[in-house]
Enzyme design. Structure first.
Site, short mmCIF file in Angstrom:
data_model
loop_
_atom_site.label_atom_id
_atom_site.label_comp_id
_atom_site.label_asym_id
_atom_site.label_seq_id
_atom_site.Cartn_x
_atom_site.Cartn_y
_atom_site.Cartn_z
N TYR A 80 -67.72 21.63 43.12
CA TYR A 80 -66.61 20.67 43.03
C TYR A 80 -65.46 21.27 42.22
O TYR A 80 -64.30 21.20 42.63
CB TYR A 80 -67.11 19.36 42.41
CG TYR A 80 -66.05 18.27 42.33
CD1 TYR A 80 -65.69 17.54 43.46
CD2 TYR A 80 -65.40 17.97 41.13
CE1 TYR A 80 -64.72 16.55 43.41
CE2 TYR A 80 -64.43 16.99 41.07
CZ TYR A 80 -64.09 16.27 42.21
OH TYR A 80 -63.12 15.29 42.14
N LYS B 281 -61.68 22.23 43.45
CA LYS B 281 -60.46 21.64 42.88
C LYS B 281 -59.56 22.72 42.27
O LYS B 281 -58.34 22.57 42.25
CB LYS B 281 -60.81 20.55 41.87
CG LYS B 281 -61.44 19.30 42.53
CD LYS B 281 -60.47 18.63 43.51
CE LYS B 281 -61.03 17.36 44.11
NZ LYS B 281 -60.08 16.69 45.04
P1 NAD Z 1 -64.16 7.84 46.90
O1 NAD Z 1 -65.45 8.48 47.21
O2 NAD Z 1 -64.15 6.45 46.37
O3 NAD Z 1 -63.20 7.90 48.19
C1 NAD Z 1 -63.09 9.08 48.93
C2 NAD Z 1 -62.75 8.73 50.37
O4 NAD Z 1 -62.67 9.97 51.11
C3 NAD Z 1 -63.82 7.87 51.06
O5 NAD Z 1 -63.23 6.75 51.65
C4 NAD Z 1 -64.45 8.82 52.08
O6 NAD Z 1 -64.91 8.15 53.25
C5 NAD Z 1 -63.30 9.77 52.37
N1 NAD Z 1 -63.76 11.04 52.93
C6 NAD Z 1 -64.83 11.79 52.53
N2 NAD Z 1 -64.97 12.87 53.31
C7 NAD Z 1 -63.97 12.82 54.23
C8 NAD Z 1 -63.59 13.64 55.31
N3 NAD Z 1 -64.28 14.76 55.63
N4 NAD Z 1 -62.49 13.31 56.03
C9 NAD Z 1 -61.80 12.18 55.74
N5 NAD Z 1 -62.13 11.34 54.73
C10 NAD Z 1 -63.20 11.66 53.99
O7 NAD Z 1 -63.43 8.86 45.89
P2 NAD Z 1 -62.17 8.66 44.90
O8 NAD Z 1 -62.71 8.56 43.53
O9 NAD Z 1 -61.24 7.63 45.42
O10 NAD Z 1 -61.54 10.12 45.04
C11 NAD Z 1 -60.35 10.39 45.78
C12 NAD Z 1 -59.90 11.78 45.43
O11 NAD Z 1 -59.67 11.87 44.03
C13 NAD Z 1 -60.91 12.88 45.77
O12 NAD Z 1 -60.23 14.05 46.19
C14 NAD Z 1 -61.57 13.14 44.42
O13 NAD Z 1 -62.13 14.43 44.36
C15 NAD Z 1 -60.41 12.95 43.50
N6 NAD Z 1 -60.75 12.66 42.11
C16 NAD Z 1 -61.48 11.58 41.77
C17 NAD Z 1 -61.77 11.35 40.43
C18 NAD Z 1 -62.59 10.16 39.98
O14 NAD Z 1 -62.93 10.11 38.79
N7 NAD Z 1 -62.90 9.20 40.83
C19 NAD Z 1 -61.30 12.22 39.45
C20 NAD Z 1 -60.54 13.32 39.83
C21 NAD Z 1 -60.26 13.53 41.17
#
Ligand code: NAD
Length: 267
Positions: free
Chosen positions: A162, A166
């Site tokens: 991961y 990133k």
């Molecule tokens: P989440 O899991 O709640 O939502 C992610 C969404 O991406 C889901 O709806 C899923 O169906 C979709 N997805 C997964 N694989 C896919 C694919 N191959 N094609 C299209 N859609 C796909 O996650 P989140 O927490 O909302 O994260 C969103 C972004 O933010 C991600 O890139 C994550 O890495 C990043 N992020 C999250 C956090 C956190 O703490 N939640 C922190 C830093 C970065």
């Protein structure tokens, strides 16, 4: 007038979590938004819910961001619906914690595929559309905005692929910014810290399963002990900045990642 009135925005990973919040914040400030996700039903449900308030400024699309043909179809759908593409958020992402020594090819390929390759394909195909439609009077052809993470600033032990993925998002943002500037396209990104979403709920469970934490909520608590703001984020903490990045106010920014982590990593 909102900051993004009538801008055509496409957000991936928008069926829930941060992506959904990004899309809804854009709608609230006047944008036209396509909610795209591999969860087709979830994306359509989010669109339907918002259509009640924003009418024909909302659409949705099914996409696996690792599949170039599907990414093209999603962009085509957005352009057919709204006439052009001004802003593309490459936000879809996945995580699956494993102890460092247990990480295997399947874990690496899954995470790097969605977060790394998916980001690159999303940038390339959005840029193709933006180049084809050309610059508006202000010299801009479009904006690409990538979702990075605090994990793009530090390598943490139980989530190595991961973090690598990133870090890749950061370098893709820089490479894309350098290559696409000549076409009037900016590329930026933002880096959330710990955001309360379903992804984190799953990560919390996975960390217990691999023996890296003992009780629900422990990982989040430990991870976030150093947050200067004194609490984890919820999606609305992120969207003031994402709407700024989608707006004209950020036109002179490119190649940069904005940290939105409440003060976890001061880099
Ligand atoms: P989440 O899991 O709640 O939502 C992610 C969404 O991406 C889901 O709806 C899923 O169906 C979709 N997805 C997964 N694989 C896919 C694919 N191959 N094609 C299209 N859609 C796909 O996650 P989140 O927490 O909302 O994260 C969103 C972004 O933010 C991600 O890139 C994550 O890495 C990043 N992020 C999250 C956090 C956190 O703490 N939640 C922190 C830093 C970065």
């Amino acid at each position: 007038m909102g900051r993004v009135t009538d801008r055509v925005c496409l957000v991936t990973g928008a069926a829930r979590g941060i992506g959904r919040a990004i899309g809804e914040a854009l709608l609230a400030e006047g944008a036209k938004v396509c909610f795209a996700d591999i969860d087709e039903i979830g994306a359509a449900a989010v669109a339907d819910k918002n259509r009640a308030r924003y009418g024909d400024k909302v659409t949705s699309a099914a996409v696996d961001v690792t599949n170039r043909a599907q990414v093209r179809a999603m962009i085509e759908h957005t352009v057919q619906t709204f006439g052009r593409l001004d802003v593309k958020f490459n936000n879809a992402g996945v995580n699956k914690p494993m102890n460092f020594m247990d990480v295997d090819e399947a874990n690496w390929n899954f995470i790097m595929g969605v977060n790394g390759l998916g980001c690159m394909i999303g940038m390339q195909e959005a840029a193709r559309q933006m180049i084809a439609q050309g610059r508006t009077q202000d010299g801009m052809a479009g904006k690409i905005i990538n979702t990075a993470s605090i994990a793009s600033r530090q390598g943490y032990d139980n989530v190595a692929p991961y973090c690598a993925s990133k870090f890749a998002v950061v370098s893709l943002t820089q490479s894309g910014a350098r290559d696409l500037a000549k076409h009037g396209i900016t590329v930026t990104g933002f880096a959330p810290g710990v955001v309360q979403t379903e992804m984190w709920e799953q990560v919390d469970q996975d960390l217990m399963e691999i023996g890296a934490s003992e009780r629900p909520g422990q990982a989040m608590q430990e991870f976030s002990a150093s947050i200067l703001k004194g609490r984890v984020a919820s999606p609305p903490d992120i969207t003031g900045t994402t709407t700024f990045l989608a707006s004209k106010d950020s036109d002179y920014m490119t190649g940069q990642i904005v940290m939105i982590d409440g003060g976890m990593e001061l880099v």
